[in-house]
Design an enzyme around this catalytic site. Structure first.
Site, short mmCIF file in Angstrom:
data_model
loop_
_atom_site.label_atom_id
_atom_site.label_comp_id
_atom_site.label_asym_id
_atom_site.label_seq_id
_atom_site.Cartn_x
_atom_site.Cartn_y
_atom_site.Cartn_z
N TYR A 1 0.81 -1.23 0.00
CA TYR A 1 0.00 0.00 0.00
C TYR A 1 0.84 1.28 0.00
O TYR A 1 0.29 2.38 0.00
CB TYR A 1 -0.92 0.02 1.22
CG TYR A 1 -1.87 -1.14 1.27
CD1 TYR A 1 -2.90 -1.25 0.35
CD2 TYR A 1 -1.73 -2.13 2.23
CE1 TYR A 1 -3.77 -2.33 0.38
CE2 TYR A 1 -2.61 -3.20 2.27
CZ TYR A 1 -3.62 -3.29 1.35
OH TYR A 1 -4.49 -4.35 1.38
N ASN B 1 -10.13 1.03 8.18
CA ASN B 1 -11.46 0.94 8.79
C ASN B 1 -11.42 0.81 10.31
O ASN B 1 -12.46 0.92 10.96
CB ASN B 1 -12.23 -0.24 8.21
CG ASN B 1 -12.49 -0.08 6.72
OD1 ASN B 1 -12.20 0.96 6.13
ND2 ASN B 1 -13.02 -1.10 6.12
N HIS C 1 -4.76 5.84 -1.00
CA HIS C 1 -5.31 5.82 0.36
C HIS C 1 -4.23 6.08 1.41
O HIS C 1 -4.55 6.26 2.58
CB HIS C 1 -5.97 4.46 0.61
CG HIS C 1 -7.32 4.51 1.22
ND1 HIS C 1 -8.14 5.62 1.23
CD2 HIS C 1 -8.02 3.54 1.88
CE1 HIS C 1 -9.27 5.33 1.84
NE2 HIS C 1 -9.22 4.08 2.25
N ASN D 1 -13.88 5.92 5.26
CA ASN D 1 -14.01 4.92 6.32
C ASN D 1 -13.07 5.17 7.50
O ASN D 1 -13.42 4.86 8.64
CB ASN D 1 -13.83 3.52 5.77
CG ASN D 1 -15.01 3.09 4.92
OD1 ASN D 1 -16.13 3.55 5.13
ND2 ASN D 1 -14.77 2.23 3.96
N ASP E 1 -6.74 11.09 2.53
CA ASP E 1 -7.08 11.28 1.12
C ASP E 1 -8.57 11.59 1.04
O ASP E 1 -9.31 11.36 2.00
CB ASP E 1 -6.75 10.01 0.33
CG ASP E 1 -7.58 8.82 0.81
OD1 ASP E 1 -8.55 8.47 0.12
OD2 ASP E 1 -7.29 8.27 1.89
#
Length: 183
Positions: free
Chosen positions: A10, A62, A15, A110, A89
């Protein structure tokens, strides 16, 4: 606190702009964000003459609220107000746009939803960085988790530079003045 997802896969995802900005601020201030604390990596330093904690939750997006609630409790910050600044973001903002707010809803994010639920308040500062493309997207989840194309990474670095300026302006001049300058 910068929002993102842990793991090398990631690292350059859209994100993870919150993590990227925390890393930039840490480099600029000579802070090491490496101390495990509250399911996060944390570091302390001075930015714009004030002591700050730079935090990267190691939970997934989350569940970010768990880390935030732990930090607030551990450091006796029952009201986050102007003591918590969250970097995220924002798919609803055009790519590269910066939006600063003193409070507000999660706006469909989220990570912000998790924080608001965990702390029971939307009264905290946010610095949101736009990632919306110029074209429609079919799968928003995949889009935010996909890495930035190499062709725009130079532009992402410039966006992070401007975002760091905005964050320093919040710390130096307050959120209202920074909103006027950067929104």
């Amino acid at each position: 606190m910068g929002l993102g997802n842990p793991g090398a896969e990631y690292e350059w995802s859209r994100h993870n702009l919150g993590f990227m900005l925390i890393d930039k601020l840490a480099r600029d201030a000579g802070v090491h964000v490496s101390r495990p604390e509250c399911s996060s990596l944390a570091g302390r330093g001075v930015i714009e003459g004030g002591e700050v904690r730079l935090i990267k939750p190691r939970t997934f997006m989350n569940l970010t609220g768990e880390a935030v609630a732990c930090f607030l409790a551990k450091h006796d910050l029952s009201e986050p107000g102007d003591r918590l600044l969250v970097i995220s973001d924002d798919l609803a903002l055009p790519f590269g746009t910066i939006r600063i707010r003193a409070r507000g809803s999660a706006g469909g994010h989220n990570g912000l939803k998790s924080i608001i639920a965990a702390v029971g308040s939307d009264e905290f500062i946010r610095l949101r960085i736009g990632i919306q493309p110029e074209h429609p997207i079919a799968d928003a989840k995949r889009f935010v988790l996909d890495p930035f194309p190499r062709s725009v990474r130079g532009e992402v670095e410039k966006i992070l530079d401007r975002s760091a300026e905005a964050l320093r302006a919040i710390l130096k001049d307050g959120v209202l003045k920074a909103m006027t300058e950067y929104n």
